[in-house]
Design a protein around this motif. Sequence first.
Motif: not given
Length: 211
Positions: A44-45, A51-52, A70-71, A78-79
């Motif tokens: 995911a990272a 992709a943003g 970790a999340l 990043l989000a």
Amino acid sequence: MSEAAFLRALVVHPEPLVGRAMAQFLRLQAGVEVADFVRTLAEAAQHLRQAGAPAVVLVHEQLLTPNADALARDVRPLALGSRFLLLVDSTLNQASGNCQARRLARQVQLDGVVFGDQPLAALAQAVGAAVKRPTQDARTNASVPPEDGRPESFTPRQHQVLELLLQGHSNKLIARQLNITESTVKEYVSALLKKFDVKRRAELMAHLQQL
């Protein structure tokens, strides 16, 4: 044009078949322009770097149990503008499962909880609701209710039947391989039709072939 149009979503799920099904269903039912799927928080990272940030990120509970930090450490930075929803499997003790899910959502500061005992179509509603409302503390955020309260999550046996359907097997052959009756296979297929919100086996196969 609806508010859900041209959204991007990311499904983070440890089971590829289920994760891809969720992503596909979001594209078909929620007006999501792009719905991607990855299996791990590390993937995911990496996806987010390339992709943003999407509008919504759906993360399965199993990926947070070993290392909830970790999340927050690897993905959330990043989000920052994304809404995060927790995907929770069905439990025999629903009341206890709800409490545990909300506790985990509070711990990792997610924006909502989507329970597995609801049809896949409810994911579209959850995504739309998450985007329309501002980010809020998970302590005050109610879970997305099931459409009709029926237990429609992927059971291990449904998963087996789904995989055999993808291989093109008939009900008779599926029954033989799983050592169950053909009528039982029909019941599983019927449950899967409801899960994918389709009425005929041909429609289900068309969906599966797009995963």
